[in-house]
Write a protein that holds these residues in place. Sequence first.
Motif, PDB file in Angstrom:
ATOM      1  N   LYS A  83      46.412  43.621  30.602  1.00 20.75           N
ATOM      2  CA  LYS A  83      45.300  43.939  29.698  1.00 20.75           C
ATOM      3  C   LYS A  83      44.048  43.997  30.565  1.00 20.75           C
ATOM      4  N   ILE A  84      43.159  44.909  30.228  1.00 16.53           N
ATOM      5  CA  ILE A  84      41.946  45.082  31.026  1.00 16.53           C
ATOM      6  C   ILE A  84      40.723  45.058  30.109  1.00 16.53           C
ATOM      7  N   LYS A  85      39.776  44.226  30.467  1.00 14.57           N
ATOM      8  CA  LYS A  85      38.485  44.218  29.771  1.00 14.57           C
ATOM      9  C   LYS A  85      37.485  44.910  30.688  1.00 14.57           C
ATOM     10  N   VAL A  86      36.805  45.899  30.129  1.00 12.29           N
ATOM     11  CA  VAL A  86      35.776  46.630  30.863  1.00 12.29           C
ATOM     12  C   VAL A  86      34.442  46.233  30.238  1.00 12.29           C
ATOM     13  N   ILE A  87      33.654  45.504  31.001  1.00 16.07           N
ATOM     14  CA  ILE A  87      32.359  45.042  30.506  1.00 16.07           C
ATOM     15  C   ILE A  87      31.296  45.830  31.258  1.00 16.07           C
ATOM     16  N   ASN A 136      31.942  35.041  32.197  1.00 19.76           N
ATOM     17  CA  ASN A 136      31.191  34.766  33.419  1.00 19.76           C
ATOM     18  C   ASN A 136      30.736  36.064  34.105  1.00 19.76           C
ATOM     19  N   ILE A 137      29.986  36.861  33.372  1.00 22.75           N
ATOM     20  CA  ILE A 137      29.547  38.160  33.874  1.00 22.75           C
ATOM     21  C   ILE A 137      28.256  38.000  34.666  1.00 22.75           C
ATOM     22  N   ILE A 138      28.286  38.495  35.886  1.00 21.08           N
ATOM     23  CA  ILE A 138      27.129  38.461  36.766  1.00 21.08           C
ATOM     24  C   ILE A 138      26.530  39.865  36.858  1.00 21.08           C
ATOM     25  N   ASN A 139      27.382  40.854  37.097  1.00 23.79           N
ATOM     26  CA  ASN A 139      26.957  42.245  37.223  1.00 23.79           C
ATOM     27  C   ASN A 139      27.895  43.145  36.433  1.00 23.79           C
ATOM     28  N   VAL A 140      27.402  44.334  36.147  1.00 29.47           N
ATOM     29  CA  VAL A 140      28.219  45.323  35.447  1.00 29.47           C
ATOM     30  C   VAL A 140      28.286  46.599  36.274  1.00 29.47           C
ATOM     31  N   PRO A 141      29.386  47.333  36.140  1.00 29.61           N
ATOM     32  CA  PRO A 141      30.527  47.015  35.294  1.00 29.61           C
ATOM     33  C   PRO A 141      31.395  45.930  35.925  1.00 29.61           C
ATOM     34  N   THR A 142      32.095  45.218  35.068  1.00 31.80           N
ATOM     35  CA  THR A 142      33.099  44.257  35.505  1.00 31.80           C
ATOM     36  C   THR A 142      34.411  44.630  34.837  1.00 31.80           C
ATOM     37  N   PHE A 143      35.434  44.831  35.650  1.00 28.57           N
ATOM     38  CA  PHE A 143      36.780  45.155  35.167  1.00 28.57           C
ATOM     39  C   PHE A 143      37.619  43.898  35.373  1.00 28.57           C
ATOM     40  N   ILE A 144      38.043  43.278  34.279  1.00 33.08           N
ATOM     41  CA  ILE A 144      38.812  42.032  34.370  1.00 33.08           C
ATOM     42  C   ILE A 144      40.264  42.331  34.012  1.00 33.08           C
ATOM     43  N   PHE A 145      41.175  41.957  34.898  1.00 31.54           N
ATOM     44  CA  PHE A 145      42.598  42.204  34.720  1.00 31.54           C
ATOM     45  C   PHE A 145      43.293  40.911  34.302  1.00 31.54           C
ATOM     46  N   PHE A 146      44.041  41.006  33.199  1.00 32.42           N
ATOM     47  CA  PHE A 146      44.779  39.872  32.657  1.00 32.42           C
ATOM     48  C   PHE A 146      46.272  40.187  32.659  1.00 32.42           C
ATOM     49  N   LYS A 147      47.067  39.178  32.938  1.00 29.32           N
ATOM     50  CA  LYS A 147      48.519  39.297  32.807  1.00 29.32           C
ATOM     51  C   LYS A 147      48.991  38.060  32.060  1.00 29.32           C
ATOM     52  N   GLY A 149      47.914  36.938  29.405  1.00 31.15           N
ATOM     53  CA  GLY A 149      46.754  36.230  28.880  1.00 31.15           C
ATOM     54  C   GLY A 149      45.904  35.509  29.907  1.00 31.15           C
ATOM     55  N   LYS A 150      46.292  35.557  31.180  1.00 29.42           N
ATOM     56  CA  LYS A 150      45.531  34.866  32.228  1.00 29.42           C
ATOM     57  C   LYS A 150      44.890  35.895  33.153  1.00 29.42           C
ATOM     58  N   GLU A 151      43.638  35.623  33.511  1.00 22.31           N
ATOM     59  CA  GLU A 151      42.954  36.525  34.439  1.00 22.31           C
ATOM     60  C   GLU A 151      43.623  36.467  35.804  1.00 22.31           C
ATOM     61  N   ILE A 152      43.936  37.659  36.333  1.00 15.52           N
ATOM     62  CA  ILE A 152      44.511  37.708  37.678  1.00 15.52           C
ATOM     63  C   ILE A 152      43.474  38.114  38.719  1.00 15.52           C
ATOM     64  N   ASN A 153      42.467  38.865  38.308  1.00 12.56           N
ATOM     65  CA  ASN A 153      41.399  39.238  39.221  1.00 12.56           C
ATOM     66  C   ASN A 153      40.424  40.158  38.515  1.00 12.56           C
ATOM     67  N   ARG A 154      39.372  40.546  39.217  1.00  7.90           N
ATOM     68  CA  ARG A 154      38.363  41.418  38.642  1.00  7.90           C
ATOM     69  C   ARG A 154      37.689  42.246  39.727  1.00  7.90           C
ATOM     70  N   ILE A 155      37.122  43.333  39.290  1.00  9.57           N
ATOM     71  CA  ILE A 155      36.242  44.154  40.122  1.00  9.57           C
ATOM     72  C   ILE A 155      34.861  44.005  39.508  1.00  9.57           C
ATOM     73  N   VAL A 156      33.902  43.604  40.339  1.00  9.14           N
ATOM     74  CA  VAL A 156      32.545  43.373  39.855  1.00  9.14           C
ATOM     75  C   VAL A 156      31.594  44.386  40.488  1.00  9.14           C
ATOM     76  N   GLU A 157      31.007  45.197  39.662  1.00 10.82           N
ATOM     77  CA  GLU A 157      29.952  46.163  39.969  1.00 10.82           C
ATOM     78  C   GLU A 157      30.402  47.297  40.871  1.00 10.82           C
ATOM     79  N   LEU A 158      30.836  47.016  42.079  1.00 18.34           N
ATOM     80  CA  LEU A 158      31.199  48.047  43.043  1.00 18.34           C
ATOM     81  C   LEU A 158      32.634  47.845  43.521  1.00 18.34           C
TER      82      LEU A 158
END
Length: 183
Positions: A83-87, A136-147, A149-158
């Motif tokens: 699952k991916i959340k795009v903030i 825990n958003i610091i910068n956007v966009p933030t792409f949060i990857f869940f597997k 139901g648990k976050e496995i990693n994210r891409i923040v801004e760049l």
Amino acid sequence: MKKNLLIFGIILIAGYFFIVFSSNTSKDDEDKDVEYVDLIGDFDRNNLTKKPYKSWYLENYENYNLDEDTAAEIKKIISNKIKIKVIMGTWCSDSRENVPAFFKLMDHIKFRKRNIQLIGLDVDKKNPNEDEIKYNIINVPTFIFFKDGKEINRIVELTIESIEKDILKILDGSGYQNAYYGF
């Protein structure tokens, strides 16, 4: 009589051109008529393809040069458990660039649309749901990857390499583990 017909003809032609040119509005002019309001909270991707967002969204989607080889590798390993959340912020230049590229990749690999959630933040990086705190958003966009139901990693801004290569490394576990990067 001929003089009256000539005058009538000139008036008719002038009226025709007035109507044609006064009602012929370009799409850019139409976009300018729409008040710009940031998308805040949960929203549907279709909102990005409507005024006033569509001008930057569609241009960046179409112009993104997809790395099809890396996309093919992602397609092989991505599962329905992801699952991916795009903030993002519709006001943010990095969101305007990276979110369309992300969706071009997701469309190319035919990733389930229902496994992607879009969340908008205002210029202060907040929304009424307090997603900025929850995730825990610091910068956007933030792409949060869940597997599962648990976050496995994210891409923040760049991205570090590219949207495709960074996502591949997140999914295959070959790098960037628990790396909050981009700031």
